[in-house]
Design a protein around this motif. Sequence first.
Motif, PDB file in Angstrom:
ATOM      1  N   SER A  63       0.806  -1.214   0.000  1.00 50.41           N
ATOM      2  CA  SER A  63       0.000   0.000   0.000  1.00 50.41           C
ATOM      3  C   SER A  63       0.841   1.267   0.000  1.00 50.41           C
ATOM      4  CB  SER A  63      -0.930   0.017   1.212  1.00 50.41           C
ATOM      5  OG  SER A  63      -0.182  -0.012   2.413  1.00 50.41           O
ATOM      6  N   TYR A  66       0.687   3.985  -2.856  1.00 53.06           N
ATOM      7  CA  TYR A  66      -0.156   5.184  -2.821  1.00 53.06           C
ATOM      8  C   TYR A  66       0.566   6.357  -2.154  1.00 53.06           C
ATOM      9  CZ  TYR A  66      -3.797   1.745  -3.849  1.00 53.06           C
ATOM     10  OH  TYR A  66      -4.542   0.745  -4.420  1.00 53.06           O
ATOM     11  N   CYS A 121      -8.026   5.646  -1.730  1.00 47.02           N
ATOM     12  CA  CYS A 121      -7.394   4.334  -1.923  1.00 47.02           C
ATOM     13  C   CYS A 121      -6.724   3.849  -0.642  1.00 47.02           C
ATOM     14  CB  CYS A 121      -6.367   4.410  -3.055  1.00 47.02           C
ATOM     15  SG  CYS A 121      -7.065   4.641  -4.696  1.00 47.02           S
ATOM     16  N   ILE A 122      -6.063   4.746   0.079  1.00 44.94           N
ATOM     17  CA  ILE A 122      -5.412   4.365   1.332  1.00 44.94           C
ATOM     18  C   ILE A 122      -6.446   3.922   2.362  1.00 44.94           C
ATOM     19  CG2 ILE A 122      -4.051   5.231   3.274  1.00 44.94           C
ATOM     20  CD1 ILE A 122      -2.635   7.085   1.266  1.00 44.94           C
ATOM     21  N   ASP A 125      -7.759   0.600   1.402  1.00 43.86           N
ATOM     22  CA  ASP A 125      -6.726  -0.389   1.689  1.00 43.86           C
ATOM     23  C   ASP A 125      -6.745  -0.776   3.166  1.00 43.86           C
ATOM     24  OD1 ASP A 125      -4.021  -1.721   0.842  1.00 43.86           O
ATOM     25  OD2 ASP A 125      -3.555  -0.583   2.661  1.00 43.86           O
ATOM     26  N   ARG A 126      -6.863   0.215   4.057  1.00 43.53           N
ATOM     27  CA  ARG A 126      -6.944  -0.062   5.495  1.00 43.53           C
ATOM     28  C   ARG A 126      -8.232  -0.802   5.834  1.00 43.53           C
ATOM     29  NH1 ARG A 126      -2.800  -1.064   7.145  1.00 43.53           N
ATOM     30  NH2 ARG A 126      -2.508  -1.385   4.916  1.00 43.53           N
ATOM     31  N   ALA A 129      -7.777  -4.436   4.745  1.00 41.84           N
ATOM     32  CA  ALA A 129      -6.817  -5.088   5.633  1.00 41.84           C
ATOM     33  C   ALA A 129      -7.421  -5.402   6.992  1.00 41.84           C
ATOM     34  CB  ALA A 129      -5.588  -4.196   5.805  1.00 41.84           C
ATOM     35  N   TYR A 136      -6.902  -9.552   1.776  1.00 40.71           N
ATOM     36  CA  TYR A 136      -5.837  -8.548   1.676  1.00 40.71           C
ATOM     37  C   TYR A 136      -4.475  -9.199   1.448  1.00 40.71           C
ATOM     38  CZ  TYR A 136      -2.943  -4.527   2.816  1.00 40.71           C
ATOM     39  OH  TYR A 136      -2.029  -3.517   2.772  1.00 40.71           O
ATOM     40  N   LEU A 139      -3.484  -9.637  -2.128  1.00 42.46           N
ATOM     41  CA  LEU A 139      -3.155  -8.456  -2.913  1.00 42.46           C
ATOM     42  C   LEU A 139      -1.648  -8.265  -2.951  1.00 42.46           C
ATOM     43  CD1 LEU A 139      -5.842  -5.903  -1.624  1.00 42.46           C
ATOM     44  CD2 LEU A 139      -5.846  -7.152  -3.785  1.00 42.46           C
ATOM     45  N   HIS A 144      -1.817  -2.566  -6.470  1.00 34.73           N
ATOM     46  CA  HIS A 144      -1.836  -1.161  -6.077  1.00 34.73           C
ATOM     47  C   HIS A 144      -1.205  -0.273  -7.142  1.00 34.73           C
ATOM     48  CE1 HIS A 144      -2.136  -3.459  -2.314  1.00 34.73           C
ATOM     49  NE2 HIS A 144      -2.822  -2.430  -1.836  1.00 34.73           N
TER      50      HIS A 144
END
Length: 350
Positions: A63, A66, A121-122, A125-126, A129, A136, A139, A144
């Motif tokens: 991640s 990003y 996006c961040i 992503d969190r 996750a 996750y 990925l 990403h």
Amino acid sequence: MADISWTEGASNETVGDARSELEAGFQYCLFTVIYSIVFVLGLTENVLALYLLSCRAKDASPSSVYLINLALVDTLFVCMLPFKIHYHLNWNDWIFGDVACRVTGTLYYINIYLSIAFFTCICLDRYVAALHPFAYLRLRATHHLLVATALWVLALGVTLPLILGGPLHNGGVRNTTACFENFPLSSWTRRMAPYNVLALVFGFVIPFSIILVSYPLVAKRISQTKHSVRRRKALRTICIILVICTLCFLPYHLTHLLHFLMRVQLIQNKSFTDLIYKMRRVTLALVSFNCCLNPLLYYLTSSSKQWLLKFRLRFRSKTVYTICDQKLGESFGVYQLQQRQGNKHRGGTN
């Protein structure tokens, strides 16, 4: 983001049949001071962030792609600020030509909307996750990277009509040459209307809503985990993003909406239009502070102690290590020799 709808407003535009003098004398000093501060701090922080992120790129999480792209778009933005500083310092007089006007104008709004996109996006992503850890794990960094590349292609593709379109610098007040300003009323009511609506909805409202929704969900899920370090890091990430969006992007888009309604004559009260114009001046300057706040994500959500150690080791003089090694070696040899002599002496007396 891609059309002249994201102009900074004109100092003297036609609104309806009457000529409305929209003037904010403080803007020239405000833009010059704010952009100068953002240029110095933003350039220093983001160049350092790019360096540190590149140093730990192999060990970083997927991640972090990003974060690298966010630092890159911020660096590009602050590099064009000297042109804006000169423009506002000379009472909104553009002397650098049409191409430079297009590039600086597009970079200004690319920074705003790509920053919001990477923030989203961040947060997603969190969210994945925290709530879907097994998915996750599947990925990879390439996933990403593809998302980040798609966002860059979309941003550049949308701004292409602006770059290849007609001239964007024209006559301003006091015989000056304006850049991204002084557009007629017909442009606001026809061509600009769809772009403004799409920018507000897809560029801010939807991404900001995703951030607002993901934060409590992630916070609730992470609060149930036992990994306190990961929990603090994830909560810190979304909290910082939420603060930056609230302080920088939310005021800008609220005043942008009011400014658009004023330009299409849905708001016609003279005192209110003057207030909107001045508020827009302030929020246009303050939105650039996101470049100074974004590096908080790089430093507070990563292992700052490891970064500081790597930074010191890379810039520490090699000569110092050589001298220290020699002294330590000599000291260790003397210590061993004294030990041997002492053992021999003890052996003889026994």
